[in-house]
Design an enzyme around this catalytic site. Structure first.
Site, mmCIF file in Angstrom:
data_model
loop_
_atom_site.group_PDB
_atom_site.id
_atom_site.type_symbol
_atom_site.label_atom_id
_atom_site.label_comp_id
_atom_site.label_asym_id
_atom_site.label_seq_id
_atom_site.Cartn_x
_atom_site.Cartn_y
_atom_site.Cartn_z
ATOM 1 N N LYS A 48 -63.556 64.103 3.293
ATOM 2 C CA LYS A 48 -62.058 63.716 3.061
ATOM 3 C C LYS A 48 -61.454 64.799 2.066
ATOM 4 O O LYS A 48 -60.472 65.597 2.282
ATOM 5 C CB LYS A 48 -62.119 62.110 2.387
ATOM 6 C CG LYS A 48 -60.975 61.823 1.620
ATOM 7 C CD LYS A 48 -60.968 60.779 0.887
ATOM 8 C CE LYS A 48 -61.133 60.426 -0.360
ATOM 9 N NZ LYS A 48 -59.942 60.905 -1.231
ATOM 10 N N ASN A 49 -62.320 65.091 0.779
ATOM 11 C CA ASN A 49 -61.719 66.005 -0.239
ATOM 12 C C ASN A 49 -61.432 67.405 0.508
ATOM 13 O O ASN A 49 -60.667 68.314 -0.163
ATOM 14 C CB ASN A 49 -62.261 65.652 -1.460
ATOM 15 C CG ASN A 49 -61.778 64.385 -1.813
ATOM 16 O OD1 ASN A 49 -60.913 63.617 -1.538
ATOM 17 N ND2 ASN A 49 -62.630 63.678 -2.946
ATOM 18 N N CYS B 238 -55.202 56.776 -5.997
ATOM 19 C CA CYS B 238 -55.953 55.864 -6.792
ATOM 20 C C CYS B 238 -55.751 55.775 -8.077
ATOM 21 O O CYS B 238 -55.362 56.847 -8.698
ATOM 22 C CB CYS B 238 -57.593 56.274 -6.602
ATOM 23 S SG CYS B 238 -57.999 55.590 -4.979
ATOM 24 N N ARG C 276 -52.962 60.407 -14.815
ATOM 25 C CA ARG C 276 -53.514 61.613 -13.888
ATOM 26 C C ARG C 276 -52.635 62.696 -13.909
ATOM 27 O O ARG C 276 -51.659 63.069 -13.297
ATOM 28 C CB ARG C 276 -53.707 61.209 -12.268
ATOM 29 C CG ARG C 276 -54.691 59.999 -12.155
ATOM 30 C CD ARG C 276 -54.975 59.585 -10.803
ATOM 31 N NE ARG C 276 -55.790 60.601 -10.008
ATOM 32 C CZ ARG C 276 -56.388 60.156 -8.846
ATOM 33 N NH1 ARG C 276 -56.356 59.399 -8.314
ATOM 34 N NH2 ARG C 276 -57.079 61.271 -8.478
ATOM 35 N N ASP D 63 -67.108 60.060 -7.941
ATOM 36 C CA ASP D 63 -66.825 59.248 -6.777
ATOM 37 C C ASP D 63 -67.938 58.406 -6.410
ATOM 38 O O ASP D 63 -67.896 57.602 -5.377
ATOM 39 C CB ASP D 63 -66.159 60.069 -5.802
ATOM 40 C CG ASP D 63 -65.107 60.822 -5.898
ATOM 41 O OD1 ASP D 63 -64.218 60.508 -6.990
ATOM 42 O OD2 ASP D 63 -64.323 61.820 -5.606
ATOM 43 N N ARG E 116 -58.754 54.548 3.452
ATOM 44 C CA ARG E 116 -58.241 55.776 2.900
ATOM 45 C C ARG E 116 -59.045 56.822 3.284
ATOM 46 O O ARG E 116 -58.958 57.902 3.650
ATOM 47 C CB ARG E 116 -57.675 55.551 1.549
ATOM 48 C CG ARG E 116 -56.366 55.127 1.265
ATOM 49 C CD ARG E 116 -55.798 55.403 -0.042
ATOM 50 N NE ARG E 116 -56.209 56.642 -0.409
ATOM 51 C CZ ARG E 116 -57.097 56.995 -1.701
ATOM 52 N NH1 ARG E 116 -57.063 55.940 -2.553
ATOM 53 N NH2 ARG E 116 -57.249 58.077 -1.957
HETATM 54 N N1 EPU Z 1 -56.754 66.540 -15.263
HETATM 55 C C1 EPU Z 1 -55.806 66.985 -16.298
HETATM 56 N N2 EPU Z 1 -54.804 68.063 -15.874
HETATM 57 C C2 EPU Z 1 -54.764 68.430 -14.597
HETATM 58 C C3 EPU Z 1 -55.412 67.769 -13.522
HETATM 59 C C4 EPU Z 1 -56.654 66.910 -14.029
HETATM 60 O O1 EPU Z 1 -56.035 66.600 -17.284
HETATM 61 O O2 EPU Z 1 -53.885 69.148 -14.299
HETATM 62 C C5 EPU Z 1 -57.804 65.870 -15.600
HETATM 63 C C6 EPU Z 1 -57.742 64.280 -14.956
HETATM 64 O O3 EPU Z 1 -56.973 63.327 -15.559
HETATM 65 C C7 EPU Z 1 -59.182 63.932 -14.840
HETATM 66 C C8 EPU Z 1 -60.118 65.212 -14.993
HETATM 67 O O4 EPU Z 1 -59.246 66.133 -15.171
HETATM 68 O O5 EPU Z 1 -59.487 63.338 -15.841
HETATM 69 C C9 EPU Z 1 -60.430 65.800 -13.282
HETATM 70 O O6 EPU Z 1 -59.377 65.674 -12.364
HETATM 71 P P1 EPU Z 1 -59.544 66.675 -11.229
HETATM 72 O O7 EPU Z 1 -58.270 67.344 -11.005
HETATM 73 O O8 EPU Z 1 -60.764 67.382 -11.009
HETATM 74 O O9 EPU Z 1 -59.562 65.388 -10.062
HETATM 75 P P2 EPU Z 1 -58.292 65.330 -8.745
HETATM 76 O O10 EPU Z 1 -58.435 66.845 -8.231
HETATM 77 O O11 EPU Z 1 -57.194 64.817 -8.848
HETATM 78 C C10 EPU Z 1 -60.107 65.127 -7.087
HETATM 79 C C11 EPU Z 1 -60.713 64.054 -5.834
HETATM 80 C C12 EPU Z 1 -61.106 62.801 -6.680
HETATM 81 C C13 EPU Z 1 -62.422 62.944 -7.394
HETATM 82 C C14 EPU Z 1 -61.973 64.017 -8.639
HETATM 83 C C15 EPU Z 1 -63.112 64.503 -9.553
HETATM 84 C C16 EPU Z 1 -59.332 64.880 -4.065
HETATM 85 C C17 EPU Z 1 -58.375 64.435 -3.451
HETATM 86 N N3 EPU Z 1 -59.743 64.185 -5.084
HETATM 87 O O12 EPU Z 1 -59.136 64.562 -7.672
HETATM 88 O O13 EPU Z 1 -61.573 61.942 -5.547
HETATM 89 O O14 EPU Z 1 -62.438 61.842 -8.246
HETATM 90 O O15 EPU Z 1 -61.660 65.203 -7.812
HETATM 91 O O16 EPU Z 1 -64.142 64.872 -8.693
HETATM 92 O O17 EPU Z 1 -60.064 65.757 -4.131
HETATM 93 C C18 EPU Z 1 -61.950 59.808 -4.352
HETATM 94 O O18 EPU Z 1 -62.319 60.846 -3.293
HETATM 95 O O19 EPU Z 1 -62.149 58.705 -4.298
HETATM 96 C C19 EPU Z 1 -61.240 60.646 -5.421
HETATM 97 C C20 EPU Z 1 -60.726 59.925 -6.548
#
Ligand code: EPU
Length: 427
Positions: free
Chosen positions: A22-23, A117, A122, A305, A397
């Site tokens: 998915k990701n 989610c 975020r 995850d 999803r």
């Molecule tokens: N964060 C910041 N600032 C930013 C971006 C992130 O402070 O600009 C913080 C977030 O609040 C969090 C941490 O950094 O505490 C990590 O966030 P990250 O950016 O790595 O997460 P994401 O890209 O929003 C993706 C996956 C998530 C998965 C996370 C961590 C996708 C679409 N989503 O989210 O997947 O939990 O990486 O591995 O790729 C899921 O698949 O169920 C899911 C939530």
């Protein structure tokens, strides 16, 4: 609305085939915006998040041709307007990848703030920081993020935290920028490597994906390509835990065992037997499940995850386990649902202390989010009675045909339509 009805207590057995990640898919599909020519993408998971991304692309003017159930031909040549309005973006977090992809192609993008989610705040400050280093400015007005630049120019910068989303977004924006971009403290998840491989197959020049320094030499043009998405490590991990929780014995096919290393190590510590083959793994339980401690971390650490699923498994183990959430602010909301099934879990901020109780009792529960929903299914499968899980749209999803796949492993799970109480009280 729909709910799952699970008659648990059946040890899972047989084979299950894992779908595309998915990701990776939600990053690779928007990345087709950067190609001057059609892209054929294979092994696309047939899930709601992917349909939303495809719908956004199609409403923007892209031509989408369905080749098979899991492969598409996408031609984004007709996209003229770099705007993703609220109505399109609100359903999923990964819609922010349109920012990087549209910025990379049009030097500007306007995308609604993301949904997805809810694990607390975020932020996207690191995405915006990366764009700024490439020479783009941003404004946020009425929930729309607008980024633009006269010309994107590569530069070197350091992410303050390890973030998957910002690493991907900046790769998308930088791939056609002038000069070289160096991202330090980059995320290393398998889907980051997959996106880099996809972009390189279109003619990009990206090195170091999978390490914490990614170097991107900007190229003038990217061409169409044919590419197959990697298998979903979290879907595989979820079936691994489901097998262990039901004391089953299953073969999980179409996996890259290397991507599952941290999950395999932890599950072996819990007493689960795992045999690794080239592109499959066998998971079975013969002895007692044991307590352990788990801390979620960015890759190659134990994935956040998989946190709700492993916490559920530890409810069935002997002794006291500790699970620490190292990525998200607030990812233990689902614990109340497990408590309804008799779980003994104490949560203090990012730490959960789990007293193993051997068996969960069935009860009506809810899927609070995607992975929590998967954990509730595991809880239902492991208990001996009938468990009803509401709000299952979260699960759909991100898991392709989860009911069919589980039924193929012998589980007694079906979907049933129900009328939500909130809906009734509004009448
Ligand atoms: N964060 C910041 N600032 C930013 C971006 C992130 O402070 O600009 C913080 C977030 O609040 C969090 C941490 O950094 O505490 C990590 O966030 P990250 O950016 O790595 O997460 P994401 O890209 O929003 C993706 C996956 C998530 C998965 C996370 C961590 C996708 C679409 N989503 O989210 O997947 O939990 O990486 O591995 O790729 C899921 O698949 O169920 C899911 C939530």
């Amino acid at each position: 609305m729909e709910k799952y009805i699970i008659n648990g207590g059946v040890p899972l057995s047989g084979e299950v085939v894992i779908s595309g990640a998915k990701n990776a898919a939600v990053a690779i599909i928007p990345a087709t915006i950067l190609a001057e020519g059609p892209c054929i993408i294979e092994n696309i998971p047939n899930i709601k998040d992917v349909s939303i991304i495809i719908k956004i692309l199609s409403e923007m003017g892209a031509s989408i041709k369905v080749l098979t159930k899991n492969s598409l031909m996408i031609d984004t040549a007709m996209i003229k307007n770099p705007i993703v309005p609220y109505q399109m973006a609100r359903h999923m977090r990964a819609s922010y990848y349109f920012l990087g992809a549209l910025l990379g192609r049009f030097n500007k993008a306007s995308v609604s703030m993301p949904g997805g989610c809810d694990f607390g705040v975020r932020p996207i400050d690191q995405h915006l920081k990366g764009f700024k280093y490439l020479g783009a400015t941003h404004t946020i007005d009425k929930g729309m993020i607008d980024v633009r630049s006269n010309k994107l120019i590569g530069s070197q910068f350091y992410f303050d935290i390890v973030t998957v989303g910002a690493t991907i977004n900046v790769m998308l924006a930088a791939v056609k920028a002038e000069g070289t971009t160096v991202i330090e403290n980059a995320a290393k998840e398998p889907h980051i490597v997959d996106l880099a491989n996809f972009l390189n197959s279109m003619g990009a020049d990206i090195m170091g994906a999978g390490t914490d320094v990614i170097k991107i030499r900007g190229v003038k043009r990217l061409h169409g390509t044919t590419y197959s998405i990697i298998p979903d490590q979290i879907e595989a991990g979820t079936y691994m835990v489901a097998a262990a929780a039901t004391r089953g014995d299953i073969l999980i096919k179409n996996v890259i065992p290397k991507h599952l290393e941290s999950i395999i190590l932890k599950m072996r510590k819990i007493g689960v037997s795992i045999e690794e083959f080239d592109d499959s793994i066998r998971v079975f339980v013969s002895g007692e499940l044991l307590k352990t401690s788990v801390k979620t971390l960015p890759h190659p650490g134990f994935p956040t995850d998989m946190q709700p699923q492993i916490t559920t498994l530890l409810c069935l183990a002997k002794g006291t386990s500790i699970v620490t959430e190292g990525v998200w602010e607030n990812r233990f909301r689902y614990v109340d649902e497990l408590r309804r099934m008799g779980a003994d879990i104490f949560v203090d901020g990012k730490v959960a202390i789990i007293e193993g109780i051997g068996k969960l009792e069935s009860a009506p529960i809810r899927a609070m989010d995607l992975r929590a929903g998967a954990a509730m299914i595991i809880a239902g499968l492991s208990s001996s009675g009938c468990t009803e899980i509401e709000d299952i749209s979260h699960v759909e999803r991100g898991y392709e045909n989860i009911e069919e796949k589980l039924r193929g492993l012998g589980a007694d799970i079906k979907k049933q339509v129900y009328v939500d109480e909130k809906f009734l009280s509004a009448l």
